[in-house]
Every structure is written in C-alpha cells, then in structure tokens.
Design a protein around this motif. Structure first.
Motif, PDB file in Angstrom:
ATOM      1  N   GLU A 232       0.814  -1.214   0.000  1.00  0.00           N
ATOM      2  CA  GLU A 232       0.000   0.000   0.000  1.00  0.00           C
ATOM      3  C   GLU A 232       0.850   1.268   0.000  1.00  0.00           C
ATOM      4  O   GLU A 232       0.439   2.303  -0.516  1.00  0.00           O
ATOM      5  CB  GLU A 232      -0.931   0.015   1.216  1.00  0.00           C
ATOM      6  CG  GLU A 232      -1.996  -1.066   1.196  1.00  0.00           C
ATOM      7  CD  GLU A 232      -1.568  -2.336   1.897  1.00  0.00           C
ATOM      8  OE1 GLU A 232      -2.429  -3.184   2.165  1.00  0.00           O
ATOM      9  OE2 GLU A 232      -0.357  -2.481   2.181  1.00  0.00           O
ATOM     10  N   LEU A 235       1.619   1.867  -3.563  1.00  0.00           N
ATOM     11  CA  LEU A 235       0.388   2.068  -4.332  1.00  0.00           C
ATOM     12  C   LEU A 235      -0.200   3.458  -4.111  1.00  0.00           C
ATOM     13  O   LEU A 235      -1.110   3.870  -4.835  1.00  0.00           O
ATOM     14  CB  LEU A 235      -0.646   0.997  -3.973  1.00  0.00           C
ATOM     15  CG  LEU A 235      -0.283  -0.440  -4.367  1.00  0.00           C
ATOM     16  CD1 LEU A 235      -1.367  -1.412  -3.901  1.00  0.00           C
ATOM     17  CD2 LEU A 235      -0.071  -0.570  -5.869  1.00  0.00           C
ATOM     18  N   SER A 236       0.324   4.186  -3.149  1.00  0.00           N
ATOM     19  CA  SER A 236      -0.158   5.550  -2.914  1.00  0.00           C
ATOM     20  C   SER A 236      -0.002   6.427  -4.150  1.00  0.00           C
ATOM     21  O   SER A 236      -0.790   7.354  -4.363  1.00  0.00           O
ATOM     22  CB  SER A 236       0.583   6.170  -1.732  1.00  0.00           C
ATOM     23  OG  SER A 236       1.976   6.258  -1.997  1.00  0.00           O
ATOM     24  N   ALA A 265      -3.677   3.056   0.825  1.00  0.00           N
ATOM     25  CA  ALA A 265      -2.879   3.723  -0.211  1.00  0.00           C
ATOM     26  C   ALA A 265      -3.339   5.168  -0.395  1.00  0.00           C
ATOM     27  O   ALA A 265      -2.520   6.081  -0.562  1.00  0.00           O
ATOM     28  CB  ALA A 265      -2.977   2.952  -1.521  1.00  0.00           C
TER      29      ALA A 265
END
Length: 302
Positions: A232, A235-236, A265
């Motif tokens: 995550e 994935l931000s 995220a």
C-alpha cells in the motif's frame, strides 16, 4: 519553526568540485551543476553523466547505505531505468559523511501533467510495481534491509502529524477545499493491512520519478527508503498521479487489491501530498504548489 527538510549542511558547486577533485582525481570535471534537493539529499550533475547525492543531514547516511547495497542487486529486474551507484564517496575534512555517485537518467521529475499524460503513466507504473513487489525476499537476505521503522501506514500514529500539516497548509491558504480535507480527517480511522511483507520503494511520489520532455516515464530514483514493508505504501502513487476514474485500469495490470488496501494507499497519498505541498510553499516554488494542489484534489476523490 523547524521543518523536517531543513538541512544540517548546505552544499554548493564549488565545494562539490573540490570534493570530487580530491577523491576522484581521474575524473575530468567539465561541469558541476546543482539540479535539485529533497528532504534528505542535495543532488548535483557531474558532466551530465553522473548524479551526485550528498546527505543534507546525518540520518540520510543510513538511507544512502540502503541504496548502495540494494540497487546493484535489483536494478536489472525492471523494464525501466533505476539509478545505480558508480562512485563511492568517503567522509573527509571537506564533507563529514559518505556520498554516492549514480548512473544518470536523462530527464526530470514532472511538474505538470495533463489528463492524457497521467493516463499514459498507468501501464509503466503498474508494470514497474508488479515487478518490484514480486522480487523474492530470499534474494535480498544478505542485504539486511530494514522493516518499516517509521510506521508509515499506522494511521493512529500518523493522523496527528497529518492534522498538523493540514493546519499549516490552511494557515498559508494552500488548501482549495478545506471542508473536504477536514471531513476526510474527521472520518479517518485505523485500517489494518492484510497483505504480505514485500520489498517496497518506500517513498514513491512524483519527485522520485523521472520523465522525459513529453512526460513519459523514464526511471525511478531515490531508493533510500526501500525496506521490507507493505504494498500500500507504493500504491499511494496511484491516488496522487492517476486520474481517479482510471485507477481500476492500473489494478487490471498490477493485480487486484482489497478495499482496505486501497484506502490505506489513499491515506498515504494524501499524507505525502500535504507534506510536499507545505514543503513547496516553504521553498517558494509555486509551480510545485499548484501541482501538489492538483494531486491532492485527485487523491481526495473516493
């Protein structure tokens, strides 16, 4: 007020030239040019061939060591470029800490992206992160990478910091929709990641990606925060850079993730973008302010 990006040591071209002459006498110096700085490093170009990164504060020395050990092992596992250390600078009377020189990726971080350019980033970013997150941790055992010592996805820990930076941004009239960001914070609760531990870049935002003149993705830089962590975190970048209505196109390539992972995220994207927004204002970089404001608006859309 002290900021996390304030340097302990300020570098300039003249000092860098003296350091290079002393430590690498075989290099003919044609040009040394400062090309940027971040929270942890000041960056110079040497002859438009080598990227020199000097720590701005002592904590960044640990970050350089991560890059020094990790990048030679993983750089050939991606379809795009990553920086690779080629010069190993030592502490000296001129500069008290080690520094590194890297292979040069021609380009620069994006400062403007229209919708079409943002959409064009989807496929290369998704492929890159899929490849990165698939690296076998057994191959990295000898490197002894850290885990997430900074609790980057711990909302209970990070929420007060987010509130502080949001209030700082509001005081400086940087937030376009105060009601929306305040509503987000008020409803922000702890979210537990259920994903496996993997290798993550750890600081994947727009200042650490390199694009060409057409804003096509060329490479990924600044790997000092790489660690064994949660997907995550990386994935931000989907929530800051990819148009909100195109996020599923990213996941169609990268792979499906849970709704909890998406919300984590999004939280990291908002946190990082707010910090970069306050930083840009502090540096009087209003082009960067505008770009951060665009990214924040995008990140706040569910």
């Amino acid at each position: 007020m002290s900021n996390i990006w304030d340097p302990a040591i300020v570098m300039n071209e003249g000092l860098v030239k003296e350091i290079v002459k002393e430590q690498f006498p075989g290099i003919t110096i044609k040009e040394i040019k400062k090309i940027g700085e971040g929270f942890d490093n000041t960056v110079f170009s040497l002859n438009n061939e080598i990227l020199l990164r000097f720590p701005r504060r002592k904590i960044a020395v640990k970050i350089l060591n991560v890059e020094k050990n990790l990048l030679p092992v993983i750089h050939n596992q991606f379809e795009m470029n990553t920086t690779v250390p080629v010069l190993d600078g030592k502490p000296s009377k001129l500069f008290p800490w080690p520094f590194l020189g890297y292979s040069y990726i021609l380009g620069k971080p994006p400062i403007r992206l229209n919708r079409e350019e943002r959409i064009a980033l989807i496929e290369p970013l998704a492929i890159f992160l899929k490849q990165l997150h698939s690296i076998d941790l057994i191959e990295l055992a000898k490197i002894k990478l850290p885990y997430d010592e900074l609790r980057r996805l711990d909302i209970n820990f990070r929420k007060p910091q987010l509130e502080k930076y949001v209030q700082q941004a509001i005081r400086n009239k940087l937030i376009v929709d105060e009601q929306k960001i305040n509503h987000y914070i008020e409803n922000l609760v702890e979210i537990q990641s259920e994903t496996s531990l993997i290798l993550v870049h750890g600081d994947l935002h727009f200042k650490n990606i390199i694009v060409n003149e057409q804003n096509k993705l060329k490479g990924i830089i600044d790997w000092g925060d790489a660690h064994i962590g949660k997907c995550e975190l990386d994935l931000s970048i989907v929530y800051s850079l990819i148009p909100f209505d195109q996020r599923e196109s990213f996941y169609a390539i990268y792979g499906k993730v849970s709704e909890a992972s998406k919300k984590l995220a999004q939280f990291k994207a908002i946190f990082t973008t707010i910090v970069l927004l306050v930083y840009a204002h502090d540096q009087n970089d209003y082009t960067l302010v505008n770009f951060c404001q665009e990214n924040l608006r995008n990140a706040l859309i569910e």
